[in-house]
Design an enzyme around this catalytic site. Sequence first.
Site, PDB file in Angstrom:
ATOM      1  CB  VAL A 128      -0.972  -0.003   1.279  1.00  0.00           C
ATOM      2  CG1 VAL A 128      -1.676   1.314   1.006  1.00  0.00           C
ATOM      3  CG2 VAL A 128      -1.827  -1.014   1.210  1.00  0.00           C
ATOM      4  NE  ARG A 248      -6.312   1.876  10.752  1.00  0.00           N
ATOM      5  CZ  ARG A 248      -6.891   2.681  10.032  1.00  0.00           C
ATOM      6  NH1 ARG A 248      -8.003   2.904   9.857  1.00  0.00           N
ATOM      7  NH2 ARG A 248      -6.180   3.086   8.914  1.00  0.00           N
ATOM      8  CE  LYS A 274      18.481  -6.292  48.871  1.00  0.00           C
ATOM      9  NZ  LYS A 274      19.022  -6.821  50.005  1.00  0.00           N
ATOM     10  CD  GLN A 341      14.128   8.160  34.463  1.00  0.00           C
ATOM     11  OE1 GLN A 341      14.216   8.044  33.159  1.00  0.00           O
ATOM     12  NE2 GLN A 341      14.774   8.408  35.071  1.00  0.00           N
ATOM     13  N   GLY A 344      17.515   2.382  34.783  1.00  0.00           N
ATOM     14  CA  GLY A 344      18.577   3.094  35.043  1.00  0.00           C
ATOM     15  C   GLY A 344      19.505   3.076  33.968  1.00  0.00           C
ATOM     16  N   GLY A 345      20.796   3.371  34.122  1.00  0.00           N
ATOM     17  CA  GLY A 345      21.833   3.331  33.136  1.00  0.00           C
ATOM     18  C   GLY A 345      21.768   1.919  32.487  1.00  0.00           C
ATOM     19  CD  GLU A 368      -3.164  -2.457   9.586  1.00  0.00           C
ATOM     20  OE1 GLU A 368      -4.145  -3.116   9.216  1.00  0.00           O
ATOM     21  OE2 GLU A 368      -1.846  -2.654   9.458  1.00  0.00           O
TER      22      GLU A 368
END
Length: 384
Positions: A128, A248, A274, A341, A344-345, A368
């Site tokens: 499409v 959908r 922790k 989040q 963390g790292g 879609e």
Amino acid sequence: MDLLDETIVPEHAHDIKAEARAFAEEHIEPNAAEYYESGEYPWDVLEAGMDANLVAQDISEEYGGRGFDLHQLLAMTEELYRADAGIALTMQLASFGSKITEEYGTEDQKETYLRPVAENDQLSGLAVSEPETGSDLAGMETTAEKDGDEYVLNGEKYWVGNGVEADWVTMYVKTGEDPDDPYGNYSLLIVPTDTDGYDAEHIPEKMGFRASKQAHIELNGARVPEENLVGTEGAGFYMLAEFFNYGRVVVGGHGLGLAAAAIEEASEFAHGRKAFDRTITEFQSVQHILADMMTEFQAARALNWQAADHVAENDNAGFWAAMAKVKSTETANDCAERGMQLHGGRSVLTENRISRIYRDVRVPVIYEGANEIQRNLIYGQAGW
């Protein structure tokens, strides 16, 4: 807690849901990281899905499938996408667009093209979008001009799942030039991928859904016989719009599976992490983040399953399908971001699944029909 429990799922879809969960645990989860890293097409998992009768089985029993209805397909979808979105999409794209042929095609088209897909002897695809046009269905420029008893195709298609791997694709083409009825200028044609003038190549590396392959197709004088027209000439937009209502709701299931995966990953990590001499789930802020993720997920899932009821009954289907798609896919984005989040790292390490989920959730908000377009549909069909 089982986030994808069956309490909200109609009883007739319970068995399919259980089959999909067992398959995902055995075949998708152990291979997800490897295929995400390599970006290769997961042929072995797809073939296992075929052996398990979980591929192309929304096609009716009359033509070789199991006749999964929308609720059964949604139940399966949640489970597969929780395991891995890229592999799950490959499994579902194996028959993409074939329902249009079942709904509107001739008996000869169904026997020639539909049955081999249902019996897992062929793959199909749906073409499409174009390089410069996505959501604007009345702006597509690929043409199909009549020449005797054939259509001659020229133009390009983009983001075509299985555009390389498929045996045939259902292609959305421009067959008219009426400025007063732009939506009546489009038709759908079955185009075998071995047609002269059909050239396809994989789109280069993607950041998400890496186990699923999309293609760029170029059409240079490709000819297909007029009997490959699906339905009637000029009705392509309307057939596609109805198909997308169904799709959908399923894409909402993509979002639900991804959201569930993000919540599970975030909860497991947070309960084992922790900081400041205590588990971080003892901090109220972390509890609130997890509570919000759970609340939004449950709201999205309730809406999505309610939408499945309305679409199945053709009750203001476009309105409900658009809401389900927006809410579920955006909930997946929110849950993945919050999961990052909480990690963390470590969230940016590719070895951690949350980073894969975070990249995958960016995709269903676009395909879609981009969510911005869905909001137009929601407003326009709300009955205000």
